[in-house]
Scaffold this active site. Structure first.
Site, mmCIF file in Angstrom:
data_model
loop_
_atom_site.group_PDB
_atom_site.id
_atom_site.type_symbol
_atom_site.label_atom_id
_atom_site.label_comp_id
_atom_site.label_asym_id
_atom_site.label_seq_id
_atom_site.Cartn_x
_atom_site.Cartn_y
_atom_site.Cartn_z
ATOM 1 N N ASP A 150 -0.404 9.196 -6.508
ATOM 2 C CA ASP A 150 0.483 8.332 -5.735
ATOM 3 C C ASP A 150 -0.157 6.973 -5.464
ATOM 4 O O ASP A 150 -1.372 6.869 -5.270
ATOM 5 C CB ASP A 150 0.797 9.040 -4.402
ATOM 6 N N GLU B 256 1.473 6.616 -10.634
ATOM 7 C CA GLU B 256 2.583 5.831 -10.086
ATOM 8 C C GLU B 256 2.027 4.423 -9.882
ATOM 9 O O GLU B 256 1.346 4.144 -8.898
ATOM 10 C CB GLU B 256 3.080 6.408 -8.760
#
Length: 722
Positions: free
Chosen positions: A401, A454
């Site tokens: 993330d 990401e």
């Protein structure tokens, strides 16, 4: 005596030097015990109830001593401790220095085998040992550290830990078994007792209000041997259709309670199998205190959240996925951590896990702290955690993330709010080096596994190997494609002719990285509206637009990711507080979207021409500039084969009875997919089931076919050589 005073006043870094059985220069052994509030202490044999002696109470309250009888050869013992109203028999931990200080073998990727609460045994004799738990925690700036828990009434005076100078505090406590709750009581260098800390390596953590760590033991019997020993495949040339799931809200009970891991095993696994997905991606399951963070503010990186059951139950869910042939990806959050008082913030009274300077160590966007990637222990902590999920839970992939926030020192900061690197730039060299080490470690130790970034910027080489100066990720989310295509599809069809470049631009850079096309949870929250709510037009057009967009995504190069609920055309924005709107499947429009998604999954999974996502040889434009009609025509090819599909996209509600396109090969083209079919609640616009090429040039090709284009649709034609 000075050492003993340090123990009493919580200043001693090595209580073994003054507690337990210690000889003097003449060889006379004296047993010293620190039991505050006790009125009497008896020493008894560790193997039976034979009394060895009654300890003497000293002038120092809580300190008891006994000159060890010369007639007693054994050096191990139990203590019978009397209080005003109670009596307890305990095994003194300060007689087991070997069990305390002997670190197990470990390396960077297995630091969790050294620190945390580890069940082990200590030898009493050649034929006898005693089991317990060895606690170890890194707190180099602490003045003292104690283990507190159910086993000592959460009294920080009773079990002071010992440090040998490497910053790690250790203590083996006999008879502490799996299920025991504990935390660490840390006294900072200035003498302040800090709020009790959860063990950074705890493998089970309770929910609010205790947030207590729990001693754990792995007894799970895995049944996925066929999966974990399968041949290593080239994931870039295999189908990857990912179903992104928030476990707590996929489906709920009538009373609003989330399904347990066991219930998800019974319900989610068969659903994903039936829908034809190849992968499932779980929003973070590492323990987190705040439901509203969805797991993106984790505290217990080594503990699957206890909201839905035990760690063994979670392993059972993963095991079931694997036995069904489904790969499991987990969201992993190394970019930041919350400030909750039981967590890592100011862990030992100093900045051990976060950057000390808030210009580098504070996330203004998320009000959280940033890991100090320049500290070796922090890097080892995070890399060992990533390896832990792959090794101990058989996870197949980690989606990392917020990578962009790690790469840039000025991420979400204004001028003057960030500190440049040594070269005056905005790249965080320490974070970049960490990510490279992370990926090298994972791919070296787990060649069947992969990582996904990401990452929303143009940072070069995110999914390139580290030997090519890349970050080493296996895949990168294609945020550019996502933003451009959603912007395009949200426009009224009458205006789309002016924005054709939003669709075609993605192919300029489609093969620069190993891309995944994400329509994730981030696109259906925070006022962005659900996918169906983004679509223009009346009810029929909304669903037709969504069917066309979904189909376009499946045929565009790149692996696929869809958040749960997208397949239902859910009307509401997603909320973690409620279940998906499963009742919508009683409505034809919504059931049609689900059926379309299912059919696309099966077609994508079984059709070789759709698997070559990361090579220009797998894609070819036929028509990209018919702006007036808002159409696209392109080819998807199988690897080293003439086998191919032609994909026709019509993003207007105007059908075309005659639309001539050039073809790569002469032969017959059969319809293998049509998003406008009545079974999907399409218009059912009549089109032929197959087309024969004619020697009529079109789009610079000698052969062509005259096709029909239904309104707001995607049609796939498969080539057969005649």
């Amino acid at each position: 005596m000075d050492l003993l005073n340090d123990v009493i006043n919580a200043r001693c870094s090595d209580p073994f030097k003054c507690l337990g059985l210690t000889p003097n220069e003449k060889g006379v052994k004296t047993l010293t015990v620190w039991r505050p509030d006790a009125v009497k202490v008896e020493v008894i044999s560790i193997t039976d109830d034979t009394l060895i002696g009654v300890m003497q109470k000293t002038e120092q309250n809580g300190v008891f001593t006994l000159q060890w009888p010369k007639t007693v050869e054994a050096s191990h013992y139990r203590l019978k401790v009397y209080y005003k109203e109670d009596c307890f028999t305990v095994v003194d931990p300060y007689q087991f220095s070997d069990a305390t200080f002997n670190d197990p073998e470990y390396h960077r990727a297995t630091l969790y085998k050294k620190e945390g609460a580890l069940i082990r045994s200590a030898k009493i004799s050649k034929s006898l040992s005693i089991s317990g738990t060895r606690f170890a925690v890194y707190a180099p700036a602490a003045r003292s550290v104690s283990v507190v828990g159910d086993f000592n009434n959460w009294d920080g005076r009773l079990h002071p830990m010992s440090s040998n100078g490497d910053g790690v505090w250790r203590l083996f406590i006999p008879d502490v078994q799996a299920g025991a709750r504990y935390k660490y009581e840390i006294r900072a260098a200035n003498g302040d007792i800090l709020p009790h800390r959860t063990d950074p390596f705890a493998q089970t953590i309770e929910q609010f209000p205790s947030f207590a760590s729990v001693v754990s033991q792995d007894d799970y019997d895995w049944q996925d041997q066929d999966w974990t020993s399968r041949p290593i495949e080239d994931v870039y040339e295999r189908p990857m259709s990912i179903y992104e799931v928030h476990l707590g809200s996929w489906r709920k009970h009538v009373d609003g309670k989330s399904l347990t891991y066991k219930e998800l095993t019974e319900q989610l696994v068969p659903y994903i199998i039936d829908m034809g997905y190849t992968h499932v991606e779980l929003l973070p399951v590492m323990e987190f205190p705040f439901d509203g963070s969805w797991g993106y503010q984790p505290i217990g990186l080594f503990a699957p959240t206890s909201r839905y059951g035990s760690a063994e139950d979670f392993k059972g869910l993963i095991d079931a996925f694997h036995q069904a042939g489904i790969s499991v990806i987990m969201d992993w959050v190394p970019a930041h951590f919350p400030t909750d008082s039981h967590g890592l913030a100011d862990f030992d009274g100093s900045k051990q896990y976060e950057y000390p300077d808030p210009k580098k160590g504070w996330h203004t966007e998320w009000n959280s702290l940033i890991y100090d990637f320049g500290k070796e222990h922090v890097v080892d902590y995070l890399i060992s955690n990533a390896n832990y999920w792959l090794e101990e839970f058989h996870i197949d992939g980690l989606r990392v993330d917020a990578v962009a926030s790690m790469l840039y020192l000025d991420y979400s900061r204004k001028d003057g709010e960030w500190v440049p690197n040594v070269d005056g730039g905005n790249h965080n060299y320490e974070a970049i080096e960490f990510l490279r080490k992370l990926n090298e470690t994972i791919y070296l130790n787990h060649p069947r596994c992969f990582t996904v970034a990401e990452e929303s910027t143009a940072f070069a080489g995110v999914s390139k190997p580290t030997y090519m100066n890349g970050l080493g990720f296996g895949f990168k989310w294609n945020m550019g494609w996502m933003n451009d295509s959603l912007d395009y599809i949200s426009k009224d069809p009458v205006y789309r002719q002016y924005h054709q470049g939003n669709l075609t631009f993605s192919m300029v850079y489609a093969f620069d990285e190993q891309f995944i096309l994400p329509i994730s949870h981030d696109e259906v929250v925070h006022g962005k509206g659900s996918m169906i709510a983004k679509m223009p037009g009346d009810a029929w057009q909304k669903f037709a637009n969504l069917r066309a967009f979904t189909s376009y995504m499946y045929f565009h190069p790149g692996k696929k990711l869809n958040f749960m609920g997208n397949e239902l055309a859910q009307g509401q924005e997603w909320s973690h507080e409620r279940s998906l709107d499963w009742h919508l499947l009683d409505v034809d429009f919504h059931h049609g979207q689900q059926q379309l998604t299912k059919d696309l999954n099966y077609l994508y999974r079984d059709e070789n021409t759709l698997h070559l996502d990361h090579s220009p040889s797998g894609f070819e434009w036929i028509s990209l500039d018919d702006n007036v009609n808002s159409t696209l025509v392109f080819v998807r090819r199988a690897k080293e084969s003439s086998e191919h599909l032609i994909i026709l996209v019509n993003f207007t509600p105007t059908p075309h009875a005659h639309y001539r396109i050039g073809t790569p090969q002469p032969g017959r083209y059969e319809v293998v997919f049509n998003s406008d079919e009545a079974q999907y609640t399409g218009s059912g616009y009549p089109i032929q089931s197959s087309f024969m090429t004619a020697s009529e040039s079109s789009h610079g090709r000698e052969q062509s076919i005259d096709v029909q284009l239904p309104p707001l649709s995607v049609v796939a034609l498969k080539w057969y050589e005649e």
